[in-house]
Design a protein around this motif. Sequence first.
Motif, PDB file in Angstrom:
ATOM      1  N   TYR A  15      -0.047  -0.941  -9.443  1.00  0.00           N
ATOM      2  CA  TYR A  15       1.293  -0.642  -9.957  1.00  0.00           C
ATOM      3  C   TYR A  15       2.212  -0.040  -8.884  1.00  0.00           C
ATOM      4  O   TYR A  15       3.280   0.465  -9.200  1.00  0.00           O
ATOM      5  N   LEU A  16       1.786  -0.097  -7.618  1.00  0.00           N
ATOM      6  CA  LEU A  16       2.531   0.493  -6.500  1.00  0.00           C
ATOM      7  C   LEU A  16       2.910   1.951  -6.792  1.00  0.00           C
ATOM      8  O   LEU A  16       4.033   2.383  -6.592  1.00  0.00           O
ATOM      9  N   ARG A  17       1.922   2.708  -7.277  1.00  0.00           N
ATOM     10  CA  ARG A  17       2.101   4.129  -7.566  1.00  0.00           C
ATOM     11  C   ARG A  17       0.932   4.893  -6.965  1.00  0.00           C
ATOM     12  O   ARG A  17      -0.221   4.693  -7.358  1.00  0.00           O
ATOM     13  N   PHE A  18       1.262   5.766  -6.011  1.00  0.00           N
ATOM     14  CA  PHE A  18       0.209   6.537  -5.348  1.00  0.00           C
ATOM     15  C   PHE A  18       0.766   7.911  -4.973  1.00  0.00           C
ATOM     16  O   PHE A  18       1.705   8.004  -4.181  1.00  0.00           O
ATOM     17  N   PRO A  19       0.225   8.985  -5.532  1.00  0.00           N
ATOM     18  CA  PRO A  19       0.748  10.326  -5.226  1.00  0.00           C
ATOM     19  C   PRO A  19       0.615  10.667  -3.739  1.00  0.00           C
ATOM     20  O   PRO A  19      -0.422  10.387  -3.125  1.00  0.00           O
ATOM     21  N   VAL A  20       1.642  11.273  -3.193  1.00  0.00           N
ATOM     22  CA  VAL A  20       1.590  11.624  -1.767  1.00  0.00           C
ATOM     23  C   VAL A  20       0.488  12.630  -1.482  1.00  0.00           C
ATOM     24  O   VAL A  20      -0.024  12.683  -0.355  1.00  0.00           O
ATOM     25  N   THR A  21       0.101  13.403  -2.478  1.00  0.00           N
ATOM     26  CA  THR A  21      -0.975  14.379  -2.264  1.00  0.00           C
ATOM     27  C   THR A  21      -2.318  13.699  -2.010  1.00  0.00           C
ATOM     28  O   THR A  21      -3.246  14.331  -1.503  1.00  0.00           O
ATOM     29  N   PHE A  22      -2.421  12.404  -2.357  1.00  0.00           N
ATOM     30  CA  PHE A  22      -3.663  11.663  -2.121  1.00  0.00           C
ATOM     31  C   PHE A  22      -3.670  10.934  -0.782  1.00  0.00           C
ATOM     32  O   PHE A  22      -4.695  10.359  -0.403  1.00  0.00           O
ATOM     33  N   LEU A  23      -2.559  10.933  -0.062  1.00  0.00           N
ATOM     34  CA  LEU A  23      -2.515  10.178   1.198  1.00  0.00           C
ATOM     35  C   LEU A  23      -3.612  10.594   2.180  1.00  0.00           C
ATOM     36  O   LEU A  23      -4.185   9.721   2.857  1.00  0.00           O
ATOM     37  N   PRO A  24      -3.939  11.887   2.308  1.00  0.00           N
ATOM     38  CA  PRO A  24      -5.031  12.234   3.223  1.00  0.00           C
ATOM     39  C   PRO A  24      -6.359  11.580   2.869  1.00  0.00           C
ATOM     40  O   PRO A  24      -7.208  11.363   3.749  1.00  0.00           O
ATOM     41  N   LEU A  25      -6.567  11.244   1.586  1.00  0.00           N
ATOM     42  CA  LEU A  25      -7.800  10.558   1.201  1.00  0.00           C
ATOM     43  C   LEU A  25      -7.914   9.203   1.882  1.00  0.00           C
ATOM     44  O   LEU A  25      -9.017   8.772   2.244  1.00  0.00           O
ATOM     45  N   LEU A  26      -6.785   8.525   2.049  1.00  0.00           N
ATOM     46  CA  LEU A  26      -6.812   7.223   2.709  1.00  0.00           C
ATOM     47  C   LEU A  26      -7.303   7.356   4.144  1.00  0.00           C
ATOM     48  O   LEU A  26      -8.135   6.578   4.608  1.00  0.00           O
ATOM     49  N   VAL A  27      -6.770   8.349   4.849  1.00  0.00           N
ATOM     50  CA  VAL A  27      -7.166   8.571   6.241  1.00  0.00           C
ATOM     51  C   VAL A  27      -8.650   8.921   6.316  1.00  0.00           C
ATOM     52  O   VAL A  27      -9.389   8.419   7.173  1.00  0.00           O
ATOM     53  N   CYS A  28      -9.098   9.767   5.387  1.00  0.00           N
ATOM     54  CA  CYS A  28     -10.513  10.162   5.382  1.00  0.00           C
ATOM     55  C   CYS A  28     -11.441   8.972   5.178  1.00  0.00           C
ATOM     56  O   CYS A  28     -12.574   8.969   5.649  1.00  0.00           O
ATOM     57  N   HIS A  29     -10.956   7.958   4.488  1.00  0.00           N
ATOM     58  CA  HIS A  29     -11.759   6.760   4.239  1.00  0.00           C
ATOM     59  C   HIS A  29     -11.520   5.671   5.281  1.00  0.00           C
ATOM     60  O   HIS A  29     -11.938   4.520   5.084  1.00  0.00           O
ATOM     61  N   GLY A  30     -10.850   5.999   6.369  1.00  0.00           N
ATOM     62  CA  GLY A  30     -10.665   5.032   7.447  1.00  0.00           C
ATOM     63  C   GLY A  30      -9.595   3.998   7.189  1.00  0.00           C
ATOM     64  O   GLY A  30      -9.538   2.965   7.865  1.00  0.00           O
ATOM     65  N   LEU A  31      -8.719   4.264   6.218  1.00  0.00           N
ATOM     66  CA  LEU A  31      -7.606   3.351   5.946  1.00  0.00           C
ATOM     67  C   LEU A  31      -6.419   3.759   6.799  1.00  0.00           C
ATOM     68  O   LEU A  31      -6.077   4.935   6.900  1.00  0.00           O
ATOM     69  N   ARG A  32      -5.778   2.788   7.416  1.00  0.00           N
ATOM     70  CA  ARG A  32      -4.726   3.077   8.396  1.00  0.00           C
ATOM     71  C   ARG A  32      -3.335   2.649   7.942  1.00  0.00           C
ATOM     72  O   ARG A  32      -2.343   3.037   8.546  1.00  0.00           O
ATOM     73  N   LEU A  33      -3.259   1.838   6.888  1.00  0.00           N
ATOM     74  CA  LEU A  33      -1.966   1.342   6.419  1.00  0.00           C
ATOM     75  C   LEU A  33      -1.913   1.421   4.894  1.00  0.00           C
ATOM     76  O   LEU A  33      -2.858   1.030   4.210  1.00  0.00           O
ATOM     77  N   ASP A  34      -0.797   1.934   4.389  1.00  0.00           N
ATOM     78  CA  ASP A  34      -0.577   2.002   2.951  1.00  0.00           C
ATOM     79  C   ASP A  34       0.670   1.209   2.588  1.00  0.00           C
ATOM     80  O   ASP A  34       1.743   1.426   3.157  1.00  0.00           O
ATOM     81  N   SER A  35       0.534   0.294   1.640  1.00  0.00           N
ATOM     82  CA  SER A  35       1.672  -0.505   1.167  1.00  0.00           C
ATOM     83  C   SER A  35       1.907  -0.259  -0.320  1.00  0.00           C
ATOM     84  O   SER A  35       2.148  -1.182  -1.088  1.00  0.00           O
ATOM     85  N   SER A  36       1.840   1.022  -0.712  1.00  0.00           N
ATOM     86  CA  SER A  36       2.012   1.391  -2.116  1.00  0.00           C
ATOM     87  C   SER A  36       3.455   1.726  -2.471  1.00  0.00           C
ATOM     88  O   SER A  36       3.744   1.995  -3.640  1.00  0.00           O
ATOM     89  N   PRO A  45       5.257  14.280   3.431  1.00  0.00           N
ATOM     90  CA  PRO A  45       4.868  13.893   4.792  1.00  0.00           C
ATOM     91  C   PRO A  45       3.769  12.841   4.798  1.00  0.00           C
ATOM     92  O   PRO A  45       2.972  12.747   3.867  1.00  0.00           O
ATOM     93  N   VAL A  46       3.752  12.050   5.857  1.00  0.00           N
ATOM     94  CA  VAL A  46       2.723  11.029   6.039  1.00  0.00           C
ATOM     95  C   VAL A  46       1.695  11.560   7.027  1.00  0.00           C
ATOM     96  O   VAL A  46       2.054  11.967   8.134  1.00  0.00           O
ATOM     97  N   PRO A  47       0.421  11.583   6.668  1.00  0.00           N
ATOM     98  CA  PRO A  47      -0.596  12.111   7.574  1.00  0.00           C
ATOM     99  C   PRO A  47      -0.674  11.316   8.875  1.00  0.00           C
ATOM    100  O   PRO A  47      -0.387  10.115   8.908  1.00  0.00           O
ATOM    101  N   ALA A  48      -1.053  11.991   9.927  1.00  0.00           N
ATOM    102  CA  ALA A  48      -1.275  11.317  11.203  1.00  0.00           C
ATOM    103  C   ALA A  48      -2.348  10.252  11.033  1.00  0.00           C
ATOM    104  O   ALA A  48      -3.351  10.456  10.347  1.00  0.00           O
ATOM    105  N   GLY A  49      -2.105   9.116  11.653  1.00  0.00           N
ATOM    106  CA  GLY A  49      -3.063   8.024  11.575  1.00  0.00           C
ATOM    107  C   GLY A  49      -2.813   7.052  10.440  1.00  0.00           C
ATOM    108  O   GLY A  49      -3.574   6.098  10.269  1.00  0.00           O
ATOM    109  N   LEU A  50      -1.743   7.296   9.642  1.00  0.00           N
ATOM    110  CA  LEU A  50      -1.430   6.407   8.526  1.00  0.00           C
ATOM    111  C   LEU A  50      -0.011   5.854   8.661  1.00  0.00           C
ATOM    112  O   LEU A  50       0.923   6.592   8.969  1.00  0.00           O
ATOM    113  N   VAL A  51       0.151   4.570   8.438  1.00  0.00           N
ATOM    114  CA  VAL A  51       1.449   3.910   8.444  1.00  0.00           C
ATOM    115  C   VAL A  51       1.750   3.462   7.019  1.00  0.00           C
ATOM    116  O   VAL A  51       0.880   2.903   6.342  1.00  0.00           O
TER     117      VAL A  51
END
Length: 239
Positions: free
Chosen positions: A111-132, A146-152
């Motif tokens: 649904y292209l809905r992702f809380p910004v508070t969860f963005l660090p979880l993406l980095v922790c799982h080795g994900l480098r790009l978010d298109s949400s 803010p966008v965590p370092a290592g995530l686009v």
Amino acid sequence: MHFPAAFSVDVEQDCPPYLDTCRGMETGMPRLLDLLGELELKATFFTTGEMARRFPRVIERLVAEGHELGCHGDQHRDFTTLDQAAAEAELGAALATLRAFGPVESFRAPYLRFPVTFLPLLVCHGLRLDSSLARYKSGANHRAGPVPAGLVRVPASMTSSVLRLPRWIRAPWLARLRPPVVLFVHPWEAVDFRRSSLRWDCRFRTGVPALACWRSALLDLRAAGADFAPLRQFLSFRG
């Protein structure tokens, strides 16, 4: 003048949350992969863990044909309804399944809905790009922060149903999109749901008409200078 573009596919059950069938995986995906093969276009397939477990040969085919495999959660759950532990479990389960088929670095939330508070979880799982994110949605609170370092973060340009509009409406719309242009569709749109009880924007011009519209739209954009490549091309994007 050339500009970057990406064609992406959200691989999930048929039109969630309204249906729980998988005609898109059974019929729509082969048709869509055939179309992309004809056009020699490589796409990004944001896939749920559930669909990968149920239809492994489809996932094997798209990886073998050079498309990018991305993550779309595990059960197509709305991340805005989850707490941190549930979000962590949803990502972990999906990636454990998907990475058995190949590398996964890109993510798009259902649904292209992702809380910004969860963005660090993406980095922790080795994900480098978010298109949400979605450029066509205004005032959504999931944009801020803010966008965590290592995530686009690379937003989708428009909702998928626009691509099924008649060309005289669709073409001017596409021409106004600013780069990078990121399109997305669903496999179930390649199945004829025109006589179903789905709401109109989900069922109109589905099936063969949708495939014809996608082919026309992609050719029009290429003629206008779009250089299509999987979303991983935007790992250096900072817009």
